[in-house]
Design an enzyme around this catalytic site. Structure first.
Site, PDB file in Angstrom:
ATOM      1  N   ASP A  53     -26.052 -34.708  41.178  1.00  0.00           N
ATOM      2  CA  ASP A  53     -25.376 -32.692  41.414  1.00  0.00           C
ATOM      3  C   ASP A  53     -26.451 -32.028  41.362  1.00  0.00           C
ATOM      4  O   ASP A  53     -26.386 -30.685  41.174  1.00  0.00           O
ATOM      5  CB  ASP A  53     -24.576 -33.158  40.095  1.00  0.00           C
ATOM      6  CG  ASP A  53     -24.351 -33.042  39.608  1.00  0.00           C
ATOM      7  OD1 ASP A  53     -25.461 -33.786  39.178  1.00  0.00           O
ATOM      8  OD2 ASP A  53     -24.032 -33.028  37.183  1.00  0.00           O
ATOM      9  N   ASP A  92     -22.905 -38.619  42.180  1.00  0.00           N
ATOM     10  CA  ASP A  92     -22.558 -37.976  40.965  1.00  0.00           C
ATOM     11  C   ASP A  92     -21.375 -37.304  41.630  1.00  0.00           C
ATOM     12  O   ASP A  92     -20.807 -37.014  42.017  1.00  0.00           O
ATOM     13  CB  ASP A  92     -23.816 -36.838  40.405  1.00  0.00           C
ATOM     14  CG  ASP A  92     -24.237 -36.994  39.307  1.00  0.00           C
ATOM     15  OD1 ASP A  92     -23.824 -37.905  38.834  1.00  0.00           O
ATOM     16  OD2 ASP A  92     -25.289 -36.697  39.257  1.00  0.00           O
ATOM     17  N   GLU A 124     -21.995 -38.455  33.768  1.00  0.00           N
ATOM     18  CA  GLU A 124     -22.334 -38.323  32.683  1.00  0.00           C
ATOM     19  C   GLU A 124     -21.509 -38.214  31.108  1.00  0.00           C
ATOM     20  O   GLU A 124     -20.354 -37.904  31.081  1.00  0.00           O
ATOM     21  CB  GLU A 124     -22.829 -36.625  31.921  1.00  0.00           C
ATOM     22  CG  GLU A 124     -23.719 -36.160  33.449  1.00  0.00           C
ATOM     23  CD  GLU A 124     -24.393 -34.918  33.605  1.00  0.00           C
ATOM     24  OE1 GLU A 124     -24.352 -34.366  33.188  1.00  0.00           O
ATOM     25  OE2 GLU A 124     -25.199 -34.840  34.424  1.00  0.00           O
ATOM     26  N   GLU A 191     -32.341 -39.901  30.250  1.00  0.00           N
ATOM     27  CA  GLU A 191     -32.849 -39.187  30.320  1.00  0.00           C
ATOM     28  C   GLU A 191     -33.346 -38.261  29.354  1.00  0.00           C
ATOM     29  O   GLU A 191     -33.024 -37.955  28.213  1.00  0.00           O
ATOM     30  CB  GLU A 191     -31.780 -38.197  31.911  1.00  0.00           C
ATOM     31  CG  GLU A 191     -32.190 -36.700  32.254  1.00  0.00           C
ATOM     32  CD  GLU A 191     -31.622 -35.961  33.372  1.00  0.00           C
ATOM     33  OE1 GLU A 191     -30.697 -35.731  33.141  1.00  0.00           O
ATOM     34  OE2 GLU A 191     -32.401 -34.606  33.244  1.00  0.00           O
TER      35      GLU A 191
HETATM   36  O1  KIV Z   1     -28.340 -34.896  39.365  1.00  0.00           O
HETATM   37  C1  KIV Z   1     -29.263 -35.853  39.790  1.00  0.00           C
HETATM   38  O2  KIV Z   1     -30.063 -36.417  40.070  1.00  0.00           O
HETATM   39  C2  KIV Z   1     -29.641 -36.880  38.018  1.00  0.00           C
HETATM   40  C3  KIV Z   1     -30.725 -37.110  37.538  1.00  0.00           C
HETATM   41  C4  KIV Z   1     -31.502 -35.911  37.428  1.00  0.00           C
HETATM   42  C5  KIV Z   1     -30.360 -38.649  37.060  1.00  0.00           C
HETATM   43  O3  KIV Z   1     -28.746 -36.640  37.186  1.00  0.00           O
END
Ligand code: KIV
Length: 273
Positions: A53, A92, A124, A191
């Site tokens: 995302d 995501d 997440e 992260e």
């Molecule tokens: O959206 C994204 O790019 C992420 C990475 C930084 C792990 O979640």
């Protein structure tokens, strides 16, 4: 057709992820948001792509990941899946598509899998989202979990600083990692947390841990491709290594094109019909 830089061109699966952890083979993951870039990076040997995302920032210029919609994520993911032959593709789940309740979460995860043909979704959060995680896993959809700095919660955190520096947050992160691994998530992103904590979590669970700003003692790494290729000139976090300076290369190339057009030097006789 570009030449593959890796010998093993078999499609990477979630089972292969588990095998890589068992054998101690490091996993190289990058984000991707479009067909052309994904096909180049796939042939270069990337093991997994995250249609992150972060497209909200990188592709659409938003300040956070919060505004991106499920329709937009599906659009980006379809292009990536079309461009990728070898790597595992993870999409995501955007903010708001799994936090309301488990029914909505599973409906949205199914929609992403059906419409994009991707291999897995990423979510997440820890214990708070466990009911949604379990329902999605029960539907047969692999989940990559994500703990530590979780950008969808930026308004709660207030900053993009390092997470889990105090004992209480570190302990919750360890517990969440165990809950998510026990529930059946196939991998976990950590992260921006202290390297020692990431190493501890990596040793304590059987699923691969992919770090971003989490040190070297994890099972793999992920970076935003535009950052590691040096397209985002002003973004300079400590964890980022730049492997190219595309900002300069693109600026120089486009500047030359503009000069050539203005000087009537493009196209020349060989570039016309
Ligand atoms: O959206 C994204 O790019 C992420 C990475 C930084 C792990 O979640």
């Amino acid at each position: 057709m570009s030449k593959y830089l890796v010998e093993d061109t078999r499609k990477v699966t979630t089972q292969r992820f588990a095998e890589m952890k068992r054998k101690g083979e490091k996993i190289a993951m990058l984000t991707a948001y479009d067909y052309t870039t994904a096909s180049i990076m796939d042939a270069a040997g990337v093991d997994a792509f995250l249609v992150g995302d972060s497209a909200s920032n990188v592709m659409a210029g938003n300040a956070t990941t919060l505004p991106i919609t499920i329709d937009e994520m599906i659009y980006y993911a379809k292009g990536v899946v079309r461009g990728v032959k070898r790597a595992l593709v993870v999409v995501d789940m955007p903010f708001g598509t799994y936090q309301v309740n488990a029914d909505e979460a599973v409906k949205n995860a199914i929609r992403i899998m059906k419409e994009t043909n991707a291999d897995a979704v990423k979510m997440e959060g820890g214990e708070e989202i466990l009911p949604a995680v379990k329902r999605i896993l029960d539907a047969g959809i692999p989940i990559m979990a994500h703990l530590g700095l979780t950008p969808q919660s930026i308004n709660k955190f207030g900053t993009y600083g390092v997470r889990a520096k105090n004992d209480a947050e570190a302990e919750k992160l360890c517990n969440d990692a165990k809950l998510l691994a026990d529930a059946g998530c196939f991998a976990l992103v950590l992260e921006k947390i202290p390297a020692a904590l990431a190493e501890k979590v990596t040793k304590s669970i059987d699923i691969p841990v992919i770090g971003i700003g989490a040190g070297v003692n994890v099972d793999g790494q992920v970076l935003v491709y535009a950052d590691m290729l040096g397209m985002t000139a002003d973004f300079k976090p400590r964890f980022l290594r730049r492997y190219a300076d595309l900002h300069t290369i693109i600026t120089d190339a486009v500047g030359s094109y503009v000069s050539d057009v203005k000087a009537c030097d493009f196209p020349n006789e060989n570039e016309q019909y």
